[in-house]
Design an enzyme around this catalytic site. Structure first.
Site, PDB file in Angstrom:
ATOM      1  N   TYR A 265       0.783  -1.361   0.138  1.00 31.75           N
ATOM      2  CA  TYR A 265       0.078  -0.321   0.088  1.00 31.75           C
ATOM      3  C   TYR A 265       0.723   1.260  -0.013  1.00 31.75           C
ATOM      4  O   TYR A 265       0.086   2.384  -0.658  1.00 31.75           O
ATOM      5  CB  TYR A 265      -0.920   0.271   1.369  1.00 31.75           C
ATOM      6  CG  TYR A 265      -1.850   0.844   1.214  1.00 31.75           C
ATOM      7  CD1 TYR A 265      -2.757   1.674   0.133  1.00 31.75           C
ATOM      8  CD2 TYR A 265      -1.602   2.446   2.125  1.00 31.75           C
ATOM      9  CE1 TYR A 265      -3.637   2.121   0.522  1.00 31.75           C
ATOM     10  CE2 TYR A 265      -1.582   3.198   2.417  1.00 31.75           C
ATOM     11  CZ  TYR A 265      -3.317   3.972   2.234  1.00 31.75           C
ATOM     12  OH  TYR A 265      -3.855   4.927   1.600  1.00 31.75           O
ATOM     13  N   ASP A 300      -8.096  -3.764  -0.968  1.00 25.10           N
ATOM     14  CA  ASP A 300      -9.430  -3.072  -1.567  1.00 25.10           C
ATOM     15  C   ASP A 300      -9.306  -1.517  -2.066  1.00 25.10           C
ATOM     16  O   ASP A 300      -9.595  -1.135  -3.348  1.00 25.10           O
ATOM     17  CB  ASP A 300     -10.226  -2.833  -0.081  1.00 25.10           C
ATOM     18  CG  ASP A 300      -9.166  -1.776   0.547  1.00 25.10           C
ATOM     19  OD1 ASP A 300      -9.573  -0.772   0.711  1.00 25.10           O
ATOM     20  OD2 ASP A 300      -8.768  -2.515   1.819  1.00 25.10           O
ATOM     21  N   LYS A 372     -11.205  -9.283   5.459  1.00 26.04           N
ATOM     22  CA  LYS A 372     -11.586  -8.038   5.634  1.00 26.04           C
ATOM     23  C   LYS A 372     -12.138  -7.129   4.257  1.00 26.04           C
ATOM     24  O   LYS A 372     -12.100  -7.356   3.505  1.00 26.04           O
ATOM     25  CB  LYS A 372     -10.568  -6.561   5.992  1.00 26.04           C
ATOM     26  CG  LYS A 372     -11.031  -5.683   6.362  1.00 26.04           C
ATOM     27  CD  LYS A 372     -10.001  -4.550   6.750  1.00 26.04           C
ATOM     28  CE  LYS A 372     -10.484  -3.323   6.909  1.00 26.04           C
ATOM     29  NZ  LYS A 372      -9.863  -2.031   7.330  1.00 26.04           N
TER      30      LYS A 372
END
Length: 519
Positions: A265, A300, A372
């Protein structure tokens, strides 16, 4: 129960390729250190506080060592050799003297002095690790005493006012309304600070600064609420950015339960140097493993910059890589909150069936992981009625596919920072769907050979193909080429690059030694 009919040979091949792709990155991490890794070591050794300008003493001490001898040997031997030479027993006092220029650092030439410094560093850092161990035991004891969340998925809700003293009552109210996990979002831009602010803070922007004192205050407040509710309420923050290892250490010492900790990320969305990120994430995950902390990964985010249908296989690839990196660092399956998201444009035909296929694929690939599941954000329009309905679809897919951690979607996404009333309506939506669905995931079985099964097989096949290409080239090259989230991040660029050092012969890190010897 397997519902997708996945070929076990293909699944095994996917994991084999992920290991082949990830192994060179692990070797890179094993042979380098960073300023944040070394600061994390000194935090465990007891360095505390900041100077009058707010710069932590741990930064001042690492900077002084780096100036005199570099980072290639680690800071432990130079620091604890200097501590003995100065006749001191407090590492923070040594940091203060070093900041004034009163202490010089070096690697002693005599082996006896090196060994003495290593022993002293080991004693000091193991005292810090004992705190981490005690906090893990404390968590387990409190869960037994107060009870755990009564169901899965755990309901995960974000609180972030910028002011820790405003966050606390909002977090407690959210827990009373049904949230099982409270996530305190970090202040905008904190991931790019190469130091961790000290003390309680009240001035964050679109989030609250992550500090050890803020961690302590929120954990204490949620303990009060946990006792009141008769169930342990979990706390989440961030181990990412330029201070990832330090955040992991502070989380372990203050009994946080989850930490956002994705392997890529920071590279993709904060332009942090890839080598810096991979070195920092390996150390931070070793700490998380020791502390019993569940990591949350960030797949995500790829779907907010790339198309959620076309890029679905990149999510699967990243999940497999995150799993490999996590296992290599010592994390167990129950600690792998691998991320995925409900981000397909609702105007796409069969969008709900596609979302079901992607979510069920993740669930079956990682059956023991508390996945998640992230709500829609990219295609929220500001129409709060449509948004609330879309969040309901998201909640339903989560119930149908047995997700582990469900982040509460907000109907006001892309409009305003949520009000308490927005959170209350969003929690009503979650409770209505989850209570109504019950154990519906036990009954939901897609048609053999039908749309959902075919789509899941297609995505897995594309993931295996991409992993094969990554193995042929290298993961660092794939990141540079924009494979994930369409962000191109070359390995020789990015923020924090100057804070990386290759190990010299004689490099010593007592924390890594301690973390690896118990595995």
């Amino acid at each position: 129960m397997e519902k997708l009919g996945l070929d076990p040979v293909v699944v095994a091949r996917a994991r084999e390729l992920a290991a082949l792709a990830g192994r060179p990155v692990v070797e890179l991490a094993r042979s380098h250190t960073t300023v944040s890794v070394e600061r994390a070591v000194l935090r465990l050794a007891g360095v505390r506080g900041a100077d009058s300008d707010g710069i932590p003493w741990v930064n001042r001490l690492v900077d002084a060592v780096r100036s005199d001898v570099g980072l290639g040997f680690g800071v432990s031997v130079p620091v604890f050799d200097a501590l003995a030479r100065e006749g001191l027993d407090d590492v923070t006092v040594l940091a203060q003297k070093a900041a004034s220029g009163a202490v010089r650092f070096g690697v002693p030439e005599k082996k006896v002095a090196v060994n003495a410094a290593r022993r002293a560093a080991t004693r000091a850092t193991r005292a810090g690790l004992k705190v981490v161990d005690a906090r893990r035991v404390e968590r387990e004891r409190l869960i037994r005493r107060w009870g755990d969340a009564p169901r899965r998925p755990w309901i995960y809700l974000i609180v972030a006012t910028g002011d820790i003293y405003e966050d606390i009552p909002q977090a407690q109210a959210a827990a009373r309304a049904g949230a099982d996990v409270i996530a305190v979002i970090r202040s905008t831009g904190q991931s790019l600070l190469d130091y961790v602010p000290e003390g309680a803070t009240r001035e964050g922007f679109a989030g609250t600064y992550a500090t050890q004192e803020n961690f302590r205050l929120m954990r204490a407040a949620l303990d009060v609420t946990s006792k009141e509710l008769g169930r342990y309420v979990r706390l989440t923050n961030y181990a990412s950015g330029l201070c990832m290892p330090e955040m992991a250490v502070m989380a372990g010492m203050e009994r946080l339960d989850m930490m956002l900790n994705d392997s890529m990320y920071g590279i993709l969305f904060r332009d942090i140097n890839p080598v810096r990120t991979f070195v920092d994430q390996r150390f931070s995950r070793q700490v998380h493993a020791r502390a019993g902390i569940i990591i949350n990964t960030g797949e995500d985010n790829y779907l907010t910059t790339a198309d959620a249908v076309e890029a679905a296989h990149t999510v699967t690839v990243s999940q497999l890589l995150n799993e490999y990196f996590a296992h290599e660092a010592g994390l167990a399956n129950w600690q792998l909150g691998l991320g995925h998201a409900f981000e397909i444009n609702p105007e796409v035909p069969e969008s709900l069936r596609l979302e079901l296929a992607h979510a069920l694929l993740a669930r079956e690939l990682f059956p023991e992981a508390p996945l998640k599941w992230m709500p829609p954000t990219k295609h929220m329009t500001g129409d709060v009625f449509r948004g609330n309905l879309l969040d309901g679809f998201f909640n339903l897919v989560g119930a149908l596919t047995g997700q582990g951690i469900l982040l509460v979607g907000m109907m006001t996404e892309a409009v305003v920072t949520p009000w308490l009333s927005d959170r209350d309506v969003a929690l009503q939506n979650v409770r209505y769907v989850l209570d109504g669905a019950g154990s519906l995931h036990e009954d939901f079985v897609p048609a053999p050979g039908g749309f959902i099964q075919r789509r899941a097989h297609e995505v897995l096949g594309e993931a295996v193909g991409l992993l094969g290409r990554i193995v042929d080239d290298s993961l660092l090259d794939a990141i540079a080429d924009g494979t994930f989230g369409i962000m191109k991040r070359p390995a020789d660029r990015g923020k924090g690059r100057d804070g990386v050092a290759r190990h010299e012969d004689g490099y010593f890190n007592p924390v890594t030694v301690a973390l690896e010897e118990v595995r």
